[in-house]
Scaffold this motif. Sequence first.
Motif, mmCIF file in Angstrom:
data_model
loop_
_atom_site.group_PDB
_atom_site.id
_atom_site.type_symbol
_atom_site.label_atom_id
_atom_site.label_comp_id
_atom_site.label_asym_id
_atom_site.label_seq_id
_atom_site.Cartn_x
_atom_site.Cartn_y
_atom_site.Cartn_z
ATOM 1 N N CYS A 1 0.954 -0.966 -0.123
ATOM 2 C CA CYS A 1 0.109 -0.049 0.206
ATOM 3 C C CYS A 1 0.799 1.395 -0.103
ATOM 4 C CB CYS A 1 -0.734 -0.043 1.379
ATOM 5 S SG CYS A 1 -2.086 1.499 1.218
ATOM 6 N N HIS A 2 1.037 1.948 -1.010
ATOM 7 C CA HIS A 2 1.793 3.074 -1.456
ATOM 8 C C HIS A 2 3.164 2.722 -1.218
ATOM 9 C CE1 HIS A 2 -1.437 6.083 -1.988
ATOM 10 N NE2 HIS A 2 -2.241 5.351 -1.046
ATOM 11 N N VAL A 3 3.490 1.583 -1.805
ATOM 12 C CA VAL A 3 4.972 1.472 -1.558
ATOM 13 C C VAL A 3 5.307 0.962 -3.050
ATOM 14 C CG1 VAL A 3 6.507 -0.475 -0.796
ATOM 15 C CG2 VAL A 3 4.623 0.332 0.807
ATOM 16 N N PHE A 4 4.508 0.372 -4.009
ATOM 17 C CA PHE A 4 5.309 0.100 -5.249
ATOM 18 C C PHE A 4 5.633 1.280 -6.058
ATOM 19 C CE2 PHE A 4 4.662 -2.154 -9.298
ATOM 20 C CZ PHE A 4 5.205 -3.518 -9.045
ATOM 21 N N TYR B 1 -1.822 -7.087 -2.844
ATOM 22 C CA TYR B 1 -2.530 -5.775 -2.974
ATOM 23 C C TYR B 1 -1.583 -4.860 -3.381
ATOM 24 C CZ TYR B 1 -5.279 -1.797 -1.630
ATOM 25 O OH TYR B 1 -5.998 -0.864 -1.677
ATOM 26 N N ILE B 2 -1.830 -4.042 -4.254
ATOM 27 C CA ILE B 2 -1.171 -2.777 -4.680
ATOM 28 C C ILE B 2 -1.994 -1.693 -4.624
ATOM 29 C CG2 ILE B 2 0.369 -1.845 -6.423
ATOM 30 C CD1 ILE B 2 1.260 -4.699 -7.168
ATOM 31 N N GLU B 3 -1.441 -0.534 -4.277
ATOM 32 C CA GLU B 3 -2.215 0.748 -4.024
ATOM 33 C C GLU B 3 -1.270 1.560 -4.378
ATOM 34 O OE1 GLU B 3 -4.910 3.765 -1.027
ATOM 35 O OE2 GLU B 3 -5.114 1.381 -0.931
ATOM 36 N N VAL B 4 -1.482 2.426 -5.387
ATOM 37 C CA VAL B 4 -0.563 3.644 -5.822
ATOM 38 C C VAL B 4 -1.436 4.738 -6.146
ATOM 39 C CG1 VAL B 4 1.255 2.124 -6.475
ATOM 40 C CG2 VAL B 4 -0.397 2.929 -8.234
ATOM 41 N N PRO B 5 -0.803 6.147 -6.073
ATOM 42 C CA PRO B 5 -1.752 7.178 -6.691
ATOM 43 C C PRO B 5 -1.909 7.032 -8.249
ATOM 44 C CG PRO B 5 0.199 7.758 -5.334
ATOM 45 C CD PRO B 5 0.438 6.386 -5.617
ATOM 46 N N GLY B 6 -2.952 6.615 -8.620
ATOM 47 C CA GLY B 6 -3.298 6.552 -10.020
ATOM 48 C C GLY B 6 -3.153 7.804 -10.921
#
Length: 267
Positions: free
Chosen positions: A157-160, A184-189
């Motif tokens: 989460c906000h690492v990739f 789970y991958i979360e990034v600013p799209g």
Amino acid sequence: CNICKNSKFEIICDKDRYGFEMKTQICENCGYMFTNPSFSDEFYNKLYNSHFRNIYSRDIRNPDENFFKLERYRGLEIINLLSKKKLLDQIHKSLDVGCGSGASADVFSDYFNLVEAIDYDSEYFKLSRNKKNIFFSERSIFDSYFDNRKYDFINYCHVFEHLKKPLKELKRIKEILSNKGYLYIEVPGIYSVDKWYDGNFFHSLHIAHTQHFTLNTLKNMMLQNGFKLIYGDEMIRSIWTHGSNENNFSIKNEYIIIKKKLKYNDK
């Protein structure tokens, strides 16, 4: 290009939001956007060990109650998404990579039998306590400690978006993700820039962000590296599992669409 192997790029910006010299380029063949050229491993090690919290996280240098609440909220959002997709009961062992303050990992410990949480900065999660089923440590996923371990759920989460070598990271993730596990991958799209950084994409350009994705450019990378999409949106919040390496699928070029989006947000 990490996705299409093309070598024709356009420079989006030659500095980050603080004025540091850093080229952010976009691939004209697929729309993948990243820092190019990259800085050395030595540079990034020094950045994260000595300067990252002071520059990038100057307002949260020492995590307070409000920051803990923010990270707990993110953890709860992830749990809610896993529950909606009926995946929660399949997860027993989890790994939280780049755990920050440890608040999200603490949420996970209420739902999973075992939670391991890792980060480069142990000072940052020193206020989080080891519980019966949660363990914090200062290490990376490439440590030999993980060589013979498997996890049903791995959280990025906000690492990739911070990774210098995403393909190397994905290869390692595949090694430690259980056969039926979830990533789970979360990034600013890029397309949801109005939800991040006051609606200005260029505010997201700082020396620690090396990768920028739409859901489709992330999907292109993930499919080629042996992952299958379970769920994704343009925020970006996404769930992946093991798939097959697809080297022959058609890549949708989002270069023009992304350029229009950036031009609109630059006005």
